[in-house]
Design a protein around this motif. Structure first.
Motif, short mmCIF file in Angstrom:
data_model
loop_
_atom_site.label_atom_id
_atom_site.label_comp_id
_atom_site.label_asym_id
_atom_site.label_seq_id
_atom_site.Cartn_x
_atom_site.Cartn_y
_atom_site.Cartn_z
N ALA A 16 0.83 -1.21 0.00
CA ALA A 16 0.00 0.00 0.00
C ALA A 16 0.87 1.26 0.00
CB ALA A 16 -0.94 0.00 1.20
N ILE A 17 1.95 1.24 0.75
CA ILE A 17 2.86 2.39 0.79
C ILE A 17 3.54 2.57 -0.56
CG2 ILE A 17 5.03 3.24 1.78
CD1 ILE A 17 4.05 1.94 4.45
N LEU A 18 3.95 1.47 -1.18
CA LEU A 18 4.59 1.57 -2.49
C LEU A 18 3.62 2.11 -3.54
CD1 LEU A 18 6.64 -1.75 -2.54
CD2 LEU A 18 7.51 0.58 -2.22
N ALA A 19 2.35 1.73 -3.42
CA ALA A 19 1.34 2.19 -4.38
C ALA A 19 0.98 3.66 -4.17
CB ALA A 19 0.08 1.33 -4.26
N TRP A 56 11.87 2.26 6.64
CA TRP A 56 11.45 1.55 5.43
C TRP A 56 10.55 2.47 4.59
CZ3 TRP A 56 7.32 0.17 2.58
CH2 TRP A 56 7.52 -0.79 1.60
N GLN A 57 9.61 3.13 5.25
CA GLN A 57 8.70 4.04 4.57
C GLN A 57 9.48 5.19 3.93
OE1 GLN A 57 6.09 6.36 7.12
NE2 GLN A 57 4.40 6.02 5.69
N GLN A 58 10.41 5.76 4.66
CA GLN A 58 11.22 6.87 4.15
C GLN A 58 12.06 6.43 2.94
OE1 GLN A 58 14.33 8.32 6.76
NE2 GLN A 58 14.02 10.40 6.01
N LEU A 62 11.91 7.79 -0.92
CA LEU A 62 13.09 8.34 -1.61
C LEU A 62 13.39 7.59 -2.90
CD1 LEU A 62 15.44 9.06 1.42
CD2 LEU A 62 14.18 10.72 0.02
N LEU A 63 13.26 6.26 -2.88
CA LEU A 63 13.50 5.49 -4.09
C LEU A 63 12.47 5.84 -5.17
CD1 LEU A 63 14.48 2.04 -2.56
CD2 LEU A 63 15.98 3.64 -3.76
N ARG A 64 11.23 6.03 -4.76
CA ARG A 64 10.19 6.44 -5.72
C ARG A 64 10.49 7.84 -6.25
NH1 ARG A 64 7.43 5.48 -9.89
NH2 ARG A 64 5.40 6.46 -9.96
N ALA A 65 10.96 8.72 -5.39
CA ALA A 65 11.31 10.08 -5.81
C ALA A 65 12.41 10.06 -6.87
CB ALA A 65 11.75 10.91 -4.61
N LEU A 80 5.76 16.42 -3.56
CA LEU A 80 4.37 16.28 -3.12
C LEU A 80 3.84 14.88 -3.39
CD1 LEU A 80 3.02 19.74 -4.32
CD2 LEU A 80 3.73 19.09 -2.01
N THR A 81 4.23 14.28 -4.50
CA THR A 81 3.77 12.95 -4.88
C THR A 81 4.22 11.89 -3.89
OG1 THR A 81 3.70 13.51 -7.23
CG2 THR A 81 3.88 11.17 -6.69
N VAL A 82 5.42 12.04 -3.35
CA VAL A 82 5.95 11.02 -2.44
C VAL A 82 5.74 11.35 -0.97
CG1 VAL A 82 7.63 10.15 -4.13
CG2 VAL A 82 8.34 11.87 -2.44
N GLY A 83 5.03 12.46 -0.69
CA GLY A 83 4.61 12.69 0.68
C GLY A 83 5.30 13.80 1.45
N TYR A 84 6.09 14.61 0.79
CA TYR A 84 6.69 15.74 1.48
C TYR A 84 5.77 16.94 1.33
CZ TYR A 84 10.80 12.90 2.00
OH TYR A 84 11.65 11.89 2.35
N GLU A 85 5.70 17.78 2.36
CA GLU A 85 4.79 18.92 2.34
C GLU A 85 5.26 20.03 1.41
OE1 GLU A 85 3.80 20.27 6.24
OE2 GLU A 85 3.35 18.25 6.93
#
Length: 97
Positions: A16-19, A56-58, A62-65, A80-85
Motif C-alpha cells: 500500500a505504501i509503495l502504491a 522503510w517508509q522513508q 526516496l527510491l520512488r522520488a 508532493l507525490t511522495v509525501g513531502y509537504e
C-alpha cells in the motif's frame, strides 16, 4: 531495493505504501487496518526488512522520488507525490543541483 516483509499483514502495508507513497497513515493506523498490534507490526518490519517501519517508509519514498526525477517530473511535483509537504522538506541529496 525495497525488500518486502514476508508477513502477510506487513506485506499488505508495504504494498500500500509503495502504491501511494504520500499516504499519511501512521504505523498505528496501518496496524489497525491489517488487524495487528502496532508493536507486532513494528517488530515484523524490523526483523524481516532490517529497517524500522519509519525508515522503510522513508527509503521507499526516496527510491520512488529518484524514479520520478529520472522520468523528468518536476522536483516540486515529485516532493508532493511522495509525501513531502514542500520542496524545502525534501531531502537535499535527492534534489538535483
Amino acid at each position: 531495493g525495497r525488500q518486502l516483509p514476508l508477513d502477510g499483514r506487513a506485506a499488505r502495508v508495504a504494498r500500500a505504501i509503495l502504491a501511494e507513497p504520500a499516504n499519511p497513515r501512521t504505523l498505528h493506523d496501518w496496524a489497525c487496518e491489517v488487524g495487528a498490534c502496532e508493536r507486532t507490526l513494528s517488530r515484523v518490519f524490523e526483523r524481516q526488512t532490517g529497517l524500522t517501519f519509519k525508515k522503510w517508509q522513508q527509503r521507499s519514498r526516496l527510491l520512488r522520488a529518484v524514479e520520478l526525477l529520472r522520468q523528468g517530473m518536476p522536483v516540486t511535483e515529485v516532493a508532493l507525490t511522495v509525501g513531502y509537504e514542500s520542496v524545502s522538506a525534501f531531502p537535499p541529496r535527492v534534489t538535483p543541483t
